[in-house]
Design an enzyme around this catalytic site. Structure first.
Site, PDB file in Angstrom:
ATOM      1  N   GLU A  63      -4.272  12.992  -9.604  1.00 45.01           N
ATOM      2  CA  GLU A  63      -3.705  14.006  -8.706  1.00 45.01           C
ATOM      3  C   GLU A  63      -3.999  15.431  -9.168  1.00 45.01           C
ATOM      4  OE1 GLU A  63      -2.138  11.273  -9.526  1.00 45.01           O
ATOM      5  OE2 GLU A  63      -1.585  10.343  -7.613  1.00 45.01           O
ATOM      6  N   HIS A 132       9.486   6.911  -5.505  1.00 44.35           N
ATOM      7  CA  HIS A 132       8.644   6.892  -4.309  1.00 44.35           C
ATOM      8  C   HIS A 132       9.427   7.304  -3.076  1.00 44.35           C
ATOM      9  CE1 HIS A 132       6.159   4.452  -6.948  1.00 44.35           C
ATOM     10  NE2 HIS A 132       5.181   4.461  -6.069  1.00 44.35           N
TER      11      HIS A 132
END
Lengths: 330, 461, 324
Positions: A63, A132
């Protein structure tokens, strides 16, 4: 009157991406599993076939690296749309987003431009547990130089994504993972929705709900329930969190005299606090009740569905909170 | 432990009650359930009972004075217990060794004067706009706050001539003083300060302009000044409430009126025929009114579009379709009017209606109507025939949709088959709320009423 | 063997001398309070910036570090605007909003110095991606230090540059120190830093960072490879930081190195070393060298005057440039 058809938010986003990529060859996509695998939630399905691997790039799980690359590409003539699948993982790229992308234009005295869009998911409800399921839009809304967008309908999603891609600033675009199948009417043909403009989703007279993303549906449902009791709720959807359309919100509260802000970020130190403070400050003399806020509980999101659902604001809570704003005479 | 005797909530629209008579004196022994004080609301007079055994504490609200819902009127104390210092729910003086002075002249337990009025910003604005003293306004908001609606309600109650200003008056203190000195009407002054604020210069300018305007003769006011005859006295009690209600009802309800003259021959024959029977059964004499209640109830059942009430829905006009047919009868009292209700009149026999009517009227005259007697009406019947009135138009009892006004039965000349004959006739005047009912609907209802009165055997089907 | 004509050598010396004199000037002005904020001096490392940047075109990209004056000047940046930026003046590169650590000249492909160690990795690699997507033969150079080589994102970009064959050159200036800690105390030294890049298949070179020609040669090769579409390369240039981590480092310096060590390295500092080499090999004459030095002095004088003329920015510019 343009022809309208009903599509889902997923389809609306996909159309936006395809249209912008067709229109402008500098637009390209980067992210994990967006190409060959069609995207974990199918948003980018078919785009790699249509536009090729060079413009729909499957990245490794890096990322920080690929977000930084998005910035580098944006600085040098391209318009990347980077996907960081769960906004929880924005944390891995925070230096890139906060220290680089947000500030380059300013720090270089206007020389650098970062026309980067980061698409990311928010929202609990999938039993995906604490890492998440977060909604961290308040974090990025806090940083000067970033724009933050949160659509709630297919019409808004498509129009706003197109505008975000055309914007010369870094835009963090939050999609709600539980709302991808929400359907709505979207015109055939070209249109955009401007950033920084709120939308009144329901007109009312007795109380204003300021609701973001999936909470817009909650607010609308609560408004229906309250209508049976003679309470008329107006629902204002900011659509863009930063820059915020204060005027629409304040105009509504000045009319109704009461406000409830509902957002899926944690209640403490977040979006609801910001908007409530603005209302309390700039609509003070018009308030007939304290400004109320509903947010996710200040706990990490638990996994078991019955636990998870209890941490997110729901229709019953909003209805009950709203009833508490009215005395016997109203 | 002191137990409060407080003003109870007795009806949905009740906001305060008046103490009419203390039945016990401070220091008297009271038993649980024993009536200690009589109170009156806008609808009803009733007694409050002692909540526990004990001794009546000091009187905090004298006869003739009012208290809001929850207001403490007195206490029931244990023998030798002093009254609480502040009238807070459940609180008792902390020290158990307080000296016993049950019958000493107690200073009335000070209700700590609330210096701080809790009102919302919006309410304050409204109060400022309308020139209302917030400390007078009863609060209905959550947390005991005065909300805007309270201020508006209060303004309505005063039925003052206050035309609410569009914007709150922003004015500097200097300008305000100057305006008072110069006699300038602030509502006519255009403010040139920030946000339209009225400044000294604006007042000066207005005063100068007025001097010019004073040369022009003023347009005469349409209302001629009334020669003062005697001192004006405020209406109180039930009459005051009625006056305020009537004003509001009449102002907000668009009335229209339908009149019919009906042949009362069959009606009077029916009354004469049934009277002895019903008197034997109930001990009460059947009246025309009782029969008319039955007629109205029957017709309402057939015409549910009349059996509705007005309601605000989502900020706009709406209606509620009533499930029951509850006919109210206007009863004249010495100091006003009450409308007790005969519930489910469509299901009652004439004898039952008669008995109910008599009971209600008796309780009304004795001032002993209960809330149940007064609430739930869906239609009203008012009969001034006994006062020699031929015909009149009544004001609808909001939020009902209609009211039937009936005059006296009298022998009158009517045309029958081209010739003039004498028949007993009755004038019916139906007042209807045009938001809820239109002309044709009202006419059809009136037609049915007329039909049932002229041919009462139709009631059988 | 790469042709090194006189013009190029002169240019090399010019740049190295200019960087050195600029940094010394900035050092002096900092002590006087004219240069404000944080200042990280490049003194001792001039050969690296010079050697690499002279192998680049104007339209090639570089990302720099918090110690970025050398890279900016060697790439052709304007010492007047850089000095003005250091002094927080309106006519600085960033109108006083960025300062030393964020100086940039987008027109020369200088994508900015960076206040975050390792902040340039993503940006340089992204610029290379952009060049490739646009079918341009531009290349990107990422300057970073031995300290930054320990940031995780370094590995991330090496991987992506390799799999996508991006025209990026990673130049590690190993100056012996990461902030206040010695290189060998913070980093595994069994293998050189280049081994990390080699693990991803990048061609690597390790050069004496104080030898401008060696640096230049390695750079030219890497650039050619990148322009030819052969993908990324890695160069480790070993050099030595002759000043502290930043101005104000006085107290720390004694803790992480001895006076003797510093003096020994001073003897080998690269600008003097190259000057000697030029004279010894008769590449340039003494007058020619002095001419370069005079030119540099004049430029710096001009820079100082530029700063004196440049106003302090008004607070009204604070809210500009938040959004484009």
């Amino acid at each position: 009157m343009p022809e309208m058809r009903e599509i889902t938010i997923v389809e609306a986003l996909r159309e936006a991406l395809a249209e912008e990529m067709s229109r402008d060859p500098t637009v390209f996509l980067m992210g994990e599993d967006i190409g060959r695998a069609n995207g974990v939630f199918n948003v980018t399905a078919g785009l790699q076939d249509e536009f090729g691997k060079e413009r729909v790039i499957d990245t490794p799980i890096s990322e920080a690296g690929f977000t930084g690359m998005g910035i580098g590409a944006a600085l040098t003539g391209m318009r990347p749309v980077v996907e960081i699948l769960f906004c929880d993982f924005m944390t891995l790229a925070m230096d890139q987003i906060v220290n680089q992308a947000a500030k380059l234009h300013y720090m270089t005295g206007g020389q650098a431009k970062v026309p980067l869009v980061i698409r990311t998911l928010m929202g609990a409800g999938r039993g995906a547990a604490a890492q998440h399921s977060q909604s961290l839009h308040a974090w990025v809304a806090h940083i000067p130089g970033l724009k933050v967008v949160m659509p709630s309908t297919p019409y808004d999603a498509k129009g706003l994504l197109k505008s975000a891609i055309r914007d010369d600033n870094p835009v963090i675009f939050f999609e709600d993972k539980m709302s991808y199948q929400v359907k709505g009417l979207v015109p055939v043909g070209e249109y955009t929705v401007p950033l920084g403009v709120a939308d009144v989703k329901r007109v009312g007279t007795d109380v204003t709900f300021v609701a973001t993303s999936s909470m817009v549906q909650v607010a609308l449902a609560a408004a229906e329930v309250l209508a049976q009791e003679g309470i008329s709720a107006e629902v204002v959807d900011p659509r863009t969190l930063k820059p915020l359309d204060k005027e629409t919100i304040l105009e509504s509260v000045k009319k109704t005299g009461r406000a409830v802000i509902i957002d899926e970020g944690h209640l403490s130190y977040g979006v609801t606090a910001e908007i409530a403070a603005i209302i309390a400050d700039e609509a003070f003399d018009y308030l007939d009740a304290p400004v109320k806020r509903l947010g996710a509980m200040d706990v990490p999101v638990p996994m078991a569905p019955v636990l998870e659902q209890a941490t997110v604001p729901n229709v019953d809570q909003l209805v009950a909170t709203t009833r508490g704003l009215f005395g016997r005479r109203y | 432990m002191a137990t409060e005797i407080y003003m109870p909530q007795l009806g949905l629209t009740m906001t305060e009650g008046t103490v009419t008579r203390w039945l016990k004196r401070p220091g008297d022994t009271v038993k649980q359930g024993e009536p200690v004080v009589e109170i009156e609301t806008d609808k009803v007079t009733t007694e409050i009972e002692a909540p526990t055994d004990g001794v009546l504490g000091p009187i905090l609200v004298e006869e003739g004075k009012s208290a809001p819902i929850g207001g403490v009127l007195s206490y029931v104390l244990a023998v030798g217990e002093p009254p609480p210092a502040t009238p807070q729910a459940g609180l008792v003086a902390a020290t158990p060794t307080a000296p016993p002075t049950p019958s000493a002249a107690q200073p009335s337990a000070p209700a700590e004067a609330q210096e701080r009025v809790i009102a919302t910003p919006r309410a304050r604005r409204k109060a400022h706009e309308l020139g209302i003293d917030l400390s007078q306004v009863p609060a209905s908001g959550p947390g005991g706050r005065i909300v805007e609606a309270d201020v508006r309600w209060f303004a309505d109650q005063k039925a003052g001539p206050a035309e609410p200003a569009k914007e709150p008056l922003r004015i500097s203190p200097v300008a305000r003083r100057l305006a008072a000195e110069l006699g300038v009407d602030l509502s006519t002054v255009q403010g040139t300060g920030e946000g339209g604020r009225i400044r000294r210069e604006d007042v000066e300018r207005a005063a100068a302009a007025r001097q010019v305007a004073a040369a022009v003769p003023p347009i005469p006011s349409p209302v001629p000044p009334v020669a003062a005859a005697g001192a004006a006295e405020a209406l109180t009690g039930v009459r005051r409430i009625v006056a305020e209600r009537m004003t509001r009802n009449f102002a907000t309800t668009p009335h229209f009126y339908l009149t019919a003259e009906v042949d009362a021959s069959a009606l009077t024959r029916m009354r004469d025929g049934l009277l002895p029977r019903i008197e034997a059964a109930t001990g009460i004499r059947l009246t025309i009114t009782d029969i008319l209640v039955k007629v109205c109830a029957h017709a309402l059942r057939e015409h549910p579009e009349i059996n509705v009430a007005y309601a605000e829905v989502s900020g706009g006009p709406g209606l509620v379709r009533q499930v029951e047919v509850n006919v109210g009868i206007a009863v004249a009292l010495e100091d006003g009017l009450v409308v007790p209700v005969i519930r489910q009149a469509d299901r009652l026999s004439l004898a039952e209606i008669t008995a109910r009517r008599a009971g209600l009227v008796e309780r009304a005259r004795a001032g002993k109507l209960s809330l149940t007697d007064l609430e739930g009406g869906t239609f009203t019947l008012t009969n001034l025939g006994m006062f020699g009135v031929d015909q009149f138009q009544a004001i609808i009892n909001a939020p009902q949709a209609a009211i039937l006004a009936v005059g006296r039965v009298r022998e009158r000349p009517v045309a029958v088959g081209g010739a003039v004959v004498i028949r007993p006739t009755l004038y019916l005047t139906l007042s209807l709320d045009h938001r809820l009912v239109d002309g044709a609907q009202g006419a059809r209802f009136l037609e049915r009423l007329a039909q049932l009165i002229e041919e009462p055997y139709l009631l059988l089907d | 063997m790469i042709e090194l004509g006189k013009p190029l050598l002169r240019k090399m010396y010019y740049h190295m001398r200019r960087i050195r004199r600029f940094e010394e000037t900035a050092e002096e002005l900092y002590k006087r309070g004219t240069v404000v904020g944080l200042l990280h001096l490049y003194i001792g490392e001039e050969a690296v910036a010079t050697g690499v940047c002279l192998a680049l075109r104007d339209d090639d990209y570089i990302t720099s570090t918090h110690r970025g004056h050398g890279h900016l000047l060697a790439k052709g940046g304007d010492p007047r605007r850089l000095l003005a930026e250091l002094c927080g003046r309106l006519d600085g590169y960033c109108h006083g909003k960025g300062g030393s650590m964020h100086a940039a000249d987008l027109s020369l492909g200088i994508l900015g110095a960076n206040g975050v160690v390792g902040g340039g990795f993503g940006i340089a690699t992204g610029a290379a991606l952009s060049a490739k997507m646009r079918r341009s033969d531009q290349v990107a150079v990422c300057f970073f230090g031995d300290g930054a080589a320990n940031q995780g994102v370094f590995m991330e970009v090496l991987n992506m540059a390799a799999i996508w064959k991006l025209p990026v050159i990673y130049v590690c200036e190993n100056n012996g120190f990461g902030q206040y800690t010695r290189y060998e105390e913070a980093t595994v030294t069994d293998l050189p830093i280049g081994a990390r890049a080699a693990a991803f298949g990048l061609p690597t070179a390790q050069v004496d960072g104080n030898d401008v020609i060696a640096v230049y040669q390695a750079a030219v090769q890497a650039v050619e490879r990148a322009r030819a579409g052969q993908g990324p390369s890695f160069i480790e240039a070993r050099t030595y930081r002759l000043r502290g981590h930043h101005m104000g480092d006085v107290g720390f310096a004694r803790r992480y190195r001895t006076k003797e060590e510093l003096e020994a390295h001073m003897q080998q500092e690269p600008v003097g070393r190259f000057r000697r080499w030029l004279l010894e090999h008769q590449m340039l004459s003494e007058p020619e060298i002095q001419e370069v030095e005079a030119q540099v002095e004049a430029e710096l004088q001009e820079a100082i005057e530029f700063v004196n003329r440049s106003p302090i920015p008004d607070v009204s510019i604070i809210t500009e440039h938040v959004y484009a």
